[in-house]
Design an enzyme around this catalytic site. Sequence first.
Site, mmCIF file in Angstrom:
data_model
loop_
_atom_site.group_PDB
_atom_site.id
_atom_site.type_symbol
_atom_site.label_atom_id
_atom_site.label_comp_id
_atom_site.label_asym_id
_atom_site.label_seq_id
_atom_site.Cartn_x
_atom_site.Cartn_y
_atom_site.Cartn_z
ATOM 1 N N HIS A 515 0.816 -1.207 0.000
ATOM 2 C CA HIS A 515 0.000 0.000 0.000
ATOM 3 C C HIS A 515 0.858 1.269 0.000
ATOM 4 C CE1 HIS A 515 -3.085 2.739 2.198
ATOM 5 N NE2 HIS A 515 -3.075 2.960 0.907
ATOM 6 N N HIS A 520 1.450 5.015 -2.925
ATOM 7 C CA HIS A 520 1.649 6.416 -2.488
ATOM 8 C C HIS A 520 3.051 6.939 -2.794
ATOM 9 C CE1 HIS A 520 -2.042 7.098 -0.011
ATOM 10 N NE2 HIS A 520 -2.083 5.782 -0.098
ATOM 11 N N HIS A 706 -4.230 0.721 -6.393
ATOM 12 C CA HIS A 706 -4.415 1.344 -5.078
ATOM 13 C C HIS A 706 -5.774 0.977 -4.486
ATOM 14 C CE1 HIS A 706 -5.668 4.618 -2.293
ATOM 15 N NE2 HIS A 706 -4.488 4.351 -1.788
ATOM 16 N N ASN A 710 -6.347 -0.815 -0.899
ATOM 17 C CA ASN A 710 -6.739 0.159 0.115
ATOM 18 C C ASN A 710 -8.154 -0.041 0.646
ATOM 19 O OD1 ASN A 710 -6.256 2.783 1.611
ATOM 20 N ND2 ASN A 710 -8.125 3.252 0.498
ATOM 21 N N ILE A 859 -6.474 8.907 -0.602
ATOM 22 C CA ILE A 859 -6.698 8.634 0.825
ATOM 23 C C ILE A 859 -5.697 7.582 1.242
ATOM 24 C CG2 ILE A 859 -8.414 6.832 0.437
ATOM 25 C CD1 ILE A 859 -8.555 9.485 3.220
#
Length: 859
Positions: A515, A520, A706, A710, A859
Amino acid sequence: MEVNHVEERSKRVKGRVVLMKKGVLDFHDIKANVLDRVHELLGKGVSIQLISATSPDPAKGLQGKQGKVAYLERWVSTISSLVSASDTEFSVTFDWDHQNLGVPGAFIIRNHHHSQFYLKTVIIEDIPGHGPVNFACNSWVYPAHRYTHDRVFFSNKAYLPCQTPEPLRKLREQELNVLRGKGVGKLNEWDRVYDYAYYNDLGTPDDGPDYARPVLGGSKFPYPRRGRTGRPHTKTDPKTESRLHLLNLNVYVPRDEQFGHVKFSDFLAYSLKSVAQVLLPEIKSLCDKTINEFDTFEDVLDIYEGSFKMPNGPMVSKLRQLVPYELVRELIRNDGERFLKFPVPDLIKESKTAWRTDDEFAREMLAGVNPVIIRRLQEFPPASKLDPKLYGDQTSSIREAHIANSLDGLTINEAIQKMRLFILDHHDALMPYISRINSTNTKTYASRTLLFLQDDGTLKPLAIELSLPHPQGEQHGAVSKVFTPAQEGVSASVWQLAKAYAAVNDSGYHQLVSHWLYTHAVIEPFIIAAHRQLSILHPIHKLLKPHFRDTMHINALARHTLINAGGVLEKTVFPGKFALEMSAIIYKSWVFTEQALPADLLKRGMAVPDSSCRQGLRLVIEDYPFAVDGLEIWDAIETWVTEYCNVYYTSNDMVEGDYELQKWWNEVRIEGHGDLKDREWWSEMKTKEDLIQSCTIIIWLASAFHAAVNFGQYPFAGYLPNRPTVSRRFMPEPGTPEYEELKSDPDLAFLKTITAQFQTLLGVSLIEVLSRHSTEEVYLGQCENPEWTLDAEPLAAFERFRQKLLKIENNIVERNKDKILKNRNGPVKMPYTLLFPNTSDYSKEGGLTGKGIPNSISI
């Protein structure tokens, strides 16, 4: 006289300007509005000056001719409610002699007000002989005195650098120069600078050595770059950047990269609601018998279905001072009491115990929140890639005797050849860190889990190996124990614990690597480089921009409160203070081209080449929900990117000759991912294929990949016994009091081993925030601004993309109804919807839906 009047009128062009005042979160902002009105009355205001795209001005080095300055009309009367954040439309009248000035392609805007506003669109209604001209601006405009250069906006037409109209070329380059900044000094909220920095802002060495953290990037810990903030360094360590106070969320990111006000208030409300439920120190003492322990699974279920009373006290009044009044009302009733109640995770809605089955444990490796690690076993016993000089022999101790009776009559070699053996292998990633991790309160192992593919398409676990470094030193190899499935007596309880240790490994690796690192962190350098090197006029900038929304801001907030020294991640995930350092070691072996889904499946042996199938590969496990849905989405993205790129690039030479594109790609490699710049795998960006593949990977990572890792966090891991993030003691040995407890009260022994109560509440509250879709979510195949480009072909291709995604939604619903596909719902009866695009959803409801692919990592 009359003739002149007509001529004057014919030179007048009407325009409409849509903007939004500063956001709702600035609830003290009535002052700014009053000041704006005073400025307006003094004859200042907002001015716009059009620039021609077709008529060069020889006096200005062939830059476009400029029209007369025009002012927005009726500012005072149009913005009515003082705190409304809604859009407001203004009219503006330009003197524009089209015969002399041609068609406008840009404009300069100057804000002479006291405060900033958000400029959404400018539409010039009709240029004779041309029609309307649209400008999609979507940018914050600060008062003019804040800027060293005029704010310039371009019309919605996309141009490659070599095709830019001559009168706009200089402006195009100037604008990129502004965004690159000077590379030094403090950055303020109105600065629009995109620049790079190391991850040197996670520790606070001024608070003592316990809070110091190594710099990630440019050191022995390689790492992608982050956005530069320009804060001064700490007193103790000149290499570490100082940090803001935890409750000050004004971390610098370029203003246009920040959350919109609705999203930010959603984010704050959920974060406060969740974290207030937990961070109150009093909550630790709310437990009955044992401080900070759950005694039974009933106690765990109580945090969803029961109700703790929120303690009243100084924390509550402190929150009131910090948070806008509207949010406080939503969070804390006036008497200061609020029931703490987490929503029931999907995992335990149908059955409270099905998560404990071996079937579900194995299924989640194909359709859970981390379905991207499992690989096909191609050698037995499983080998290690760790350096034997440093770590000795790390080959697995799983032997034929452990598993031979569970292979449906096959020998191990036959099972390998028939592609029926699989492994979830966290051994090599964790082994180098286990000694250090176990020197803290955590007590854990490096694990390998072996699985067998059954005739019905499901996996069954065969054995779990738990390893520790040799007590006389890491160079002597590993000391391992192997556990096999058992259904009765104390060995069944031991097996449940073995699965929990494997789950701890997987949940830590998931959070840090699958993750955080693989989405990110690795995407941020692409975003920074795109703003620095690809003009907003560039077709590739337009293609990628929706997939970059909010990522820099969420990453800045993560550095501020989640992955920092002593932050929520260190407190809740087992590697603790070594977490980020460990992810840096794993980044060393990151390969951009292997992030393509087909390449990843082939690399893990989960697919084999097969030219008769779409994408040229065939899945080894036909019912692998993440891969089946993922390949359909990958294919849709790739087709869309191909059609889009083909509009602008008709040859490979055009790709190689596009100097903005070349600078972008070069900077991603040399600066953004600078620690890996010499790797052989970087594409050269010389062909259309290079470009299409690279853009497809970026969009896939930012959207579907993602979403897959997530938004399943709360549905699967919101019930923490299923995905514990920490283990606090080793496997009980026969003859010890712990072993006796395991015999007499296996549930208590299980709960005493995994995450403690306070950490559980903190962890669950974090993933509740992370798993929520914002009410402003824009899903894959949707676009925020329908007029994002003036070019008809890309708009038609995008519509085909949208239709394809709607079809994929139907396919997913049908597969989830198919009883033959047992991995789609599993024993917990929870359909796999993490890659359901949600393109069809315009409700703007958001929430914990467990489905939907947002355009970007937001997020």
